[in-house]
Design an enzyme around this catalytic site. Structure first.
Site, PDB file in Angstrom:
ATOM      1  N   LYS A  50       0.860  -1.190   0.000  1.00 42.24           N
ATOM      2  CA  LYS A  50       0.000   0.000   0.000  1.00 42.24           C
ATOM      3  C   LYS A  50       0.885   1.224   0.000  1.00 42.24           C
ATOM      4  CE  LYS A  50      -4.448   0.886   0.261  1.00 42.24           C
ATOM      5  NZ  LYS A  50      -5.599   0.049  -0.097  1.00 42.24           N
TER       6      LYS A  50
ATOM      7  N   ASP B 284      -7.084   4.399  -4.309  1.00 39.37           N
ATOM      8  CA  ASP B 284      -7.735   4.244  -3.007  1.00 39.37           C
ATOM      9  C   ASP B 284      -8.346   5.630  -2.729  1.00 39.37           C
ATOM     10  OD1 ASP B 284      -7.721   2.109  -0.616  1.00 39.37           O
ATOM     11  OD2 ASP B 284      -7.517   4.057   0.326  1.00 39.37           O
TER      12      ASP B 284
HETATM   13  N1  GLU Z   1      -7.424   0.175  -2.679  1.00 36.63           N
HETATM   14  C1  GLU Z   1      -8.163  -1.008  -2.985  1.00 36.63           C
HETATM   15  C2  GLU Z   1      -8.178  -1.922  -1.790  1.00 36.63           C
HETATM   16  O1  GLU Z   1      -8.190  -1.463  -0.670  1.00 36.63           O
HETATM   17  C3  GLU Z   1      -7.758  -1.657  -4.284  1.00 36.63           C
HETATM   18  C4  GLU Z   1      -6.331  -2.021  -4.442  1.00 36.63           C
HETATM   19  C5  GLU Z   1      -5.966  -2.498  -5.850  1.00 36.63           C
HETATM   20  O2  GLU Z   1      -6.814  -2.572  -6.716  1.00 36.63           O
HETATM   21  O3  GLU Z   1      -4.786  -2.795  -6.026  1.00 36.63           O
HETATM   22  O4  GLU Z   1      -8.243  -3.116  -1.887  1.00 36.63           O
END
Ligand code: GLU
Length: 454
Positions: free
Chosen positions: A134, A174
């Site tokens: 992340k 996100d």
């Molecule tokens: N931010 C999204 C999550 O919390 C998606 C992450 C992604 O698609 O890589 O899962």
């Protein structure tokens, strides 16, 4: 919440948890996320001796790599700003690091680490070949012009690009990072590397390598998951009254799918408050206000009229409903809210956001009769569809909306099934929290044992 937490854990997890507390001092969200997973692991103690032999737990709670960098940029008035950028590459045991980028003033290392940690197990649960990570920044996009957003994204990517790659680390969006930001990020990556490496980012535009359904996927997936939970009791979304917090990408598409399945969403929220619209949220108007004008819910209330008001203080969870979908942010629903929802006759709750329920609220839901779908399972549809985007990019293909949505539906059903099967196998039938945490953990742990101490 930290004092006395150890006692709630199986004795063999107390020492690793103490290490988490000591090594990550003050990182409350990260500590909370680790605690939540560790609470579910007791049933494997003794059944998987190879995990303790190879110190899987001690390794999985430490990110493989944490990157922190300066992001300088110039605003429209020529003033220089400095933000902090992050990428926590948590685990690559199942595939390249995969997870979104969050741009929000609340972002700090604790938040990115908790999100990265959750992502590892969520991604494992999807059954797709993706690791977990992340990133993000404490940059506040609110009120910034397109030019400012572009310059910020370019500066952010100028540093981040060296850590990325379709086989290395694949970010997505996100909170605060959507189609516009991903466009600027991809453009800068392409320029710096001189490579059209589609698979390096997901959530791309449909004309330049993006996947159908990616935008809708997290919200749709959370509703598919809720529908699956309801079906175990012979019920469905049809005719149910729902409350969805938030009004960003996840909330909007959750509302859309609930309406398609015959339910009615009567409230949603943003940072300025919440609206109650007894006729059912007008989705076209909500999209216009939030996605086109990038405005506040106050505008929704004013245009919609007919008694729809913005309530600035108080909690959206006071609005009576049978289905609740927290789709805003972490720790947005506390113990008091949980009590209120249960008193008002809540039947099912599914987490569209990451860790939206506090530890106390989660415990309350679990001790009640209400169906409770944890985020790692319920909101996995977004990242699962990102993996489908990577699959399409790798084969230079693009699928139809129908095909992609039906793949998403299959994945959500299989996540639901694996939560229930795992909960059954480890002696707590119907416990989706334990099922999700254990099913994800076992996949990661088995791969870690297979690959040795790395
Ligand atoms: N931010 C999204 C999550 O919390 C998606 C992450 C992604 O698609 O890589 O899962």
């Amino acid at each position: 919440m930290v004092n006395g937490m150890h006692e709630a854990l199986h004795p063999s997890f107390r020492e690793p948890f103490e290490v988490v507390l000591q090594r990550n001092k003050g990182e409350r969200e990260f500590q909370q996320a680790v605690f939540e997973v560790m609470q579910s692991l007791a049933p494997i103690e003794g059944r998987r001796p190879e995990y303790s032999q190879w110190s899987v737990l001690q390794r999985v709670i430490e990110p493989e790599r944490q990157i922190i960098f300066r992001v300088p940029w110039v605003d429209d008035d020529g003033k220089v700003h400095v933000n902090r950028g992050y990428r926590v590459e948590f685990s690559s045991v199942l595939g390249p690091y995969k997870g979104g980028l969050r741009f929000h003033p609340s972002v700090n290392l604790s938040i990115i680490k908790f999100l990265g940690f959750e992502q590892v197990f969520k991604n494992a649960l999807t059954g797709m070949p993706i690791g977990g990570g992340k990133g993000g920044s404490d940059f506040d996009p609110k009120g910034r012009s397109d030019g400012e957003i572009m310059r910020f994204c370019q500066s952010f990517m100028t540093e981040l690009h060296r850590h990325l790659g379709e086989y290395t680390d694949v970010p997505a969006g996100d909170i605060g990072v959507g189609g516009r930001e991903l466009g600027y990020l991809f453009g800068q990556y392409k320029r710096i590397t001189n490579r059209y490496e589609s698979g390096v980012l997901t959530g791309k535009g449909l004309t330049w390598g993006g996947s159908q359904v990616r935008t809708e996927a997290t919200g749709y997936g959370a509703v598919f998951f809720t529908e699956q939970m309801l079906r175990t009791r012979g019920q469905s979304m049809d005719g149910k009254q729902a409350v969805v917090s938030g009004s960003g990408n996840v909330a909007i598409h959750a509302i859309e799918k609930i309406h398609q399945l015959g339910g009615k969403v009567i409230a949603c929220s943003d940072s300025s408050g919440y609206v109650v619209d007894e006729r059912g949220i007008d989705l076209e108007l909500l999209k216009e206000v939030k996605e086109v004008r990038r405005g506040r819910l106050l505008e929704y209330a004013q245009i919609r009229g007919n008694g729809v008001r913005l309530i600035e203080d108080g909690s959206i969870w006071d609005v009576p409903c049978q289905i609740a979908l927290p789709c805003a942010t972490q720790n947005e629903l506390d113990e008091r809210d949980a009590k209120q929802l249960l008193t008002n006759g809540l039947e099912a709750i599914a987490e569209g956001a990451n860790m939206p329920c506090t530890t106390e609220a989660t415990a309350l839901f679990q001790s009640s009769d209400c169906l409770y779908g944890p985020g790692k399972a319920a909101n996995a549809g977004g990242v699962a569809t990102s993996a489908l985007e990577m699959q399409q990019n790798a084969s230079r293909d693009s699928w139809t909306f129908e095909k992609t949505e039906s793949r998403l539906q299959e994945i959500m059903s299989s996540i639901h099934e694996s939560c229930l099967e795992t909960a059954d196998e480890y002696g707590d039938p119907g416990n989706y929290v334990m099922g999700a945490n254990l099913a994800g953990y076992i996949k990661v742990a088995n791969a870690m044992v297979a690959m040795g101490v790395i």
